[in-house]
Write an enzyme that holds these catalytic residues in place. Structure first.
Site, PDB file in Angstrom:
ATOM      1  N   ASP A   1       0.856  -1.185   0.000  1.00 18.92           N
ATOM      2  CA  ASP A   1       0.000   0.000   0.000  1.00 18.92           C
ATOM      3  C   ASP A   1       0.894   1.236   0.000  1.00 18.92           C
ATOM      4  O   ASP A   1       1.892   1.303   0.734  1.00 18.92           O
ATOM      5  CB  ASP A   1      -0.901  -0.021   1.249  1.00 18.92           C
ATOM      6  CG  ASP A   1      -1.864   1.143   1.262  1.00 18.92           C
ATOM      7  OD1 ASP A   1      -2.959   1.004   0.687  1.00 18.92           O
ATOM      8  OD2 ASP A   1      -1.528   2.191   1.858  1.00 18.92           O
TER       9      ASP A   1
ATOM     10  N   ASN B   1      -2.035  12.923  -2.505  1.00 22.65           N
ATOM     11  CA  ASN B   1      -3.003  13.474  -3.465  1.00 22.65           C
ATOM     12  C   ASN B   1      -3.406  14.889  -3.082  1.00 22.65           C
ATOM     13  O   ASN B   1      -3.546  15.770  -3.945  1.00 22.65           O
ATOM     14  CB  ASN B   1      -4.238  12.584  -3.536  1.00 22.65           C
ATOM     15  CG  ASN B   1      -4.046  11.426  -4.490  1.00 22.65           C
ATOM     16  OD1 ASN B   1      -3.226  11.492  -5.402  1.00 22.65           O
ATOM     17  ND2 ASN B   1      -4.790  10.355  -4.275  1.00 22.65           N
TER      18      ASN B   1
ATOM     19  N   HIS C   1      -4.535  14.913  -7.799  1.00 18.84           N
ATOM     20  CA  HIS C   1      -4.871  13.549  -8.216  1.00 18.84           C
ATOM     21  C   HIS C   1      -4.146  13.146  -9.495  1.00 18.84           C
ATOM     22  O   HIS C   1      -3.897  11.952  -9.725  1.00 18.84           O
ATOM     23  CB  HIS C   1      -6.383  13.412  -8.407  1.00 18.84           C
ATOM     24  CG  HIS C   1      -7.135  13.441  -7.115  1.00 18.84           C
ATOM     25  ND1 HIS C   1      -7.236  12.332  -6.307  1.00 18.84           N
ATOM     26  CD2 HIS C   1      -7.794  14.445  -6.479  1.00 18.84           C
ATOM     27  CE1 HIS C   1      -7.951  12.637  -5.226  1.00 18.84           C
ATOM     28  NE2 HIS C   1      -8.300  13.913  -5.307  1.00 18.84           N
TER      29      HIS C   1
ATOM     30  N   ASP D   1      -2.266   9.671  -9.813  1.00 18.71           N
ATOM     31  CA  ASP D   1      -2.449   8.686 -10.885  1.00 18.71           C
ATOM     32  C   ASP D   1      -1.116   8.338 -11.538  1.00 18.71           C
ATOM     33  O   ASP D   1      -0.852   7.178 -11.883  1.00 18.71           O
ATOM     34  CB  ASP D   1      -3.416   9.224 -11.940  1.00 18.71           C
ATOM     35  CG  ASP D   1      -4.856   9.274 -11.445  1.00 18.71           C
ATOM     36  OD1 ASP D   1      -5.135   8.651 -10.401  1.00 18.71           O
ATOM     37  OD2 ASP D   1      -5.689   9.921 -12.105  1.00 18.71           O
TER      38      ASP D   1
ATOM     39  N   ARG E   1       9.698 -11.583 -11.354  1.00 19.39           N
ATOM     40  CA  ARG E   1      10.147 -12.720 -12.151  1.00 19.39           C
ATOM     41  C   ARG E   1       9.118 -13.075 -13.219  1.00 19.39           C
ATOM     42  O   ARG E   1       7.937 -12.751 -13.098  1.00 19.39           O
ATOM     43  CB  ARG E   1      10.350 -13.943 -11.252  1.00 19.39           C
ATOM     44  CG  ARG E   1      11.224 -13.735 -10.037  1.00 19.39           C
ATOM     45  CD  ARG E   1      11.103 -14.929  -9.101  1.00 19.39           C
ATOM     46  NE  ARG E   1       9.715 -15.180  -8.716  1.00 19.39           N
ATOM     47  CZ  ARG E   1       9.327 -16.196  -7.975  1.00 19.39           C
ATOM     48  NH1 ARG E   1      10.210 -17.079  -7.542  1.00 19.39           N
ATOM     49  NH2 ARG E   1       8.044 -16.362  -7.659  1.00 19.39           N
TER      50      ARG E   1
ATOM     51  N   GLU F   1      -4.942   2.314  -3.864  1.00 16.42           N
ATOM     52  CA  GLU F   1      -3.488   2.376  -3.950  1.00 16.42           C
ATOM     53  C   GLU F   1      -2.835   1.081  -3.457  1.00 16.42           C
ATOM     54  O   GLU F   1      -1.627   1.048  -3.199  1.00 16.42           O
ATOM     55  CB  GLU F   1      -2.961   3.560  -3.136  1.00 16.42           C
ATOM     56  CG  GLU F   1      -3.168   3.468  -1.625  1.00 16.42           C
ATOM     57  CD  GLU F   1      -4.518   4.022  -1.174  1.00 16.42           C
ATOM     58  OE1 GLU F   1      -4.665   4.348   0.006  1.00 16.42           O
ATOM     59  OE2 GLU F   1      -5.430   4.120  -2.032  1.00 16.42           O
TER      60      GLU F   1
ATOM     61  N   ARG G   1      13.075  -6.334  -1.657  1.00 19.15           N
ATOM     62  CA  ARG G   1      13.760  -5.802  -2.836  1.00 19.15           C
ATOM     63  C   ARG G   1      12.865  -4.794  -3.567  1.00 19.15           C
ATOM     64  O   ARG G   1      13.315  -3.720  -3.999  1.00 19.15           O
ATOM     65  CB  ARG G   1      14.134  -6.950  -3.770  1.00 19.15           C
ATOM     66  CG  ARG G   1      14.801  -6.499  -5.066  1.00 19.15           C
ATOM     67  CD  ARG G   1      15.211  -7.704  -5.901  1.00 19.15           C
ATOM     68  NE  ARG G   1      14.086  -8.580  -6.169  1.00 19.15           N
ATOM     69  CZ  ARG G   1      13.196  -8.362  -7.140  1.00 19.15           C
ATOM     70  NH1 ARG G   1      13.288  -7.266  -7.899  1.00 19.15           N
ATOM     71  NH2 ARG G   1      12.218  -9.218  -7.342  1.00 19.15           N
TER      72      ARG G   1
END
Length: 475
Positions: free
Chosen positions: A351, A359, A364, A368, A383, A394, A414
């Protein structure tokens, strides 16, 4: 407004029939048929085209049930002699105090006249087709050849319709051209789905000494022409064929006013043919080659449309990741596969931290852009075989086949570091965001999709409580 007033002033023809007589009719019927109320005091047989039609209608009306209403069509004669096509909607009168059948009259003469006109046109077309067929039958050999070509074209269309990728379509086309044009050679140059990147994708025959340069600035077909013909010794306005020494036919692969490429046929003709004979040979093969190209064009366009619609149906438009519906189906499939093969399955749920504040601060449009760039980053960072999805808002989710909890955690860390170092350009600003990540896996954290998602969500919540921009594995 009472029922009598509604009956009298209805914009639809209404009448009450009892004992084969019209007991009551509104002004619409009188105007439609051209009779006065006095004319209709006796029987109503004279209103119909003939006595047989009158008896058919009356019998049907008298035997009609209350529900559903009876609908039938008939032909009725106006007072001036003109015959109208009428559709009747009949039912028992809804008022028990009024015995008889309530009938609504609808003039469908224009509709029937249109149908008769279309039938006449169809007959004319059938007559034209029959005439053309008789002309084709004058030469048995020609008919046999055309039937053979049509059979191959039909088979080509069927095979192209069952092809699930462009490479297979090109293979099918190459095989068909080898049969239809055994003495000739050809190649197929196609643009990609975005109308860019012309590429020789297939060929047939063996005598192609030199491939034309079909780049957009060097080929009339790519600039919008439908066909191009080159005969050696004659001037040609298509530069891509200028240096060739054999007759060529080039036809645009086109559908819906969009050029997708070109098919080129090099004719393998004897060297001692006159210019007149060469032109006749070119004209003789042009029509068939255009038909082949049309069949291929339509099916290629349909295949690309199916692929585009399929991608759109499973892809989130903003992020380019798989959407929630595809995520749910993929997670069920991968979980069943992991159970069946005894392998692990990892789940990474992330998240964007403080996204609402972001925002509110940057707008916004910037938000986006961040989601779009995160989607691109995930696609380039995971992978082959991993499934990146937009979980909602989000929140992004990655399905990791054959990954246990430890491996999933390492991959999540990572990715978290990669997002932390990701600079996103918006206007003149360089924007940065961080993500909080929760990780779960099968079989450690459950054996259902709901359990795995809930475990990853709980771990994500812990990551946020721990200060965000961190990865937490489910317990």
């Amino acid at each position: 407004m009472n029922q009598d007033t509604l009956f009298t002033h209805s914009p639809t023809g209404l009448a009450v029939l009892r004992d084969s007589r019209i007991c009551q009719a509104n002004h619409f019927i009188l105007s439609l048929l051209g009779y006065s109320a006095d004319d209709l005091q006796g029987g109503c047989g004279f209103l119909f085209e003939n006595e047989k039609e009158f008896n058919r209608v009356i019998t049907a009306l008298e035997s009609s049930p209350q529900h559903p209403p009876l609908i039938l069509e008939t032909r009725m004669r106006r007072k001036d002699g003109n015959v109208l096509d009428i559709r009747l909607h009949a039912r028992r009168h809804p008022d028990p105090r009024t015995p008889g059948t309530l009938v609504a009259f609808q003039d469908i003469s224009e509709l029937r006249n249109s149908v008769r006109e279309l039938e006449s046109q169809a007959r004319a077309l059938d007559q034209g087709l029959a005439k053309r067929t008789r002309e084709l039958q004058t030469t048995v050999a020609e008919l046999a050849r055309r039937n053979w070509e049509s059979s191959l074209l039909s088979s080509l269309g069927d095979l192209l319709q069952t092809s699930d990728h462009e490479e297979r379509c090109v293979q099918v086309l190459s095989s068909a051209c080898s049969e239809l044009f055994p003495a000739d050679s050809g190649h197929f140059a196609l643009l990609d789905e975005n109308g860019q990147g012309i590429e020789i994708t297939g060929r047939h025959g063996t005598v192609f000494a030199k491939l034309p340069d079909c780049a957009e600035d060097n080929c009339r077909i790519m600039r919008g022409d439908k066909t191009s013909v080159f005969i050696p010794g004659n001037d040609t306005s298509c530069p891509c064929l200028r240096d060739h020494d054999a007759p060529h036919i080039c036809v645009a692969v086109e559908a819906n006013n969009t050029v997708m490429g070109a098919l080129l046929l090099q004719l393998g003709l004897p060297g001692n043919m006159s210019g007149y004979e060469i032109r006749n040979a070119v004209e003789g093969k042009m029509n068939l080659f255009k038909r082949v190209t049309e069949v291929f064009s339509v099916n290629l366009a349909n295949l690309r449309l199916r692929e585009r619609l399929w991608k759109e149906s499973i892809t989130d438009r903003l992020t380019g990741l798989y959407n929630r519906r595809h995520m749910e189906a993929s997670l069920r499939r991968e979980l069943e596969r992991a159970k069946r093969t005894g392998t692990n399955l990892g789940l990474v749920l992330m998240d964007v931290d403080h996204f609402k504040r972001f925002n509110d601060t940057h707008g916004h449009e910037a938000g986006d852009l961040v989601l779009k760039e995160l989607g691109a980053f995930l696609c380039s960072s995971i992978r082959a075989g991993d499934i990146p999805c937009r979980f909602g808002g989000e929140e992004l989710l990655i399905i990791l086949p054959a990954s246990d909890l430890v491996d999933s955690y390492k991959q999540a860390e990572r990715i978290r570091k990669g997002v932390e170092n990701l600079a996103i350009r918006h206007s003149e600003n360089s924007l940065r965001v961080t993500v909080s990540v929760g990780v779960s896996s099968f079989p450690d954290n459950g054996d259902t999709t709901e359990a795995l998602i809930n475990a990853a969500d709980s771990a994500l919540y812990k990551a946020k409580r721990a200060g965000r921009d961190t990865v937490v594995a489910a317990c």
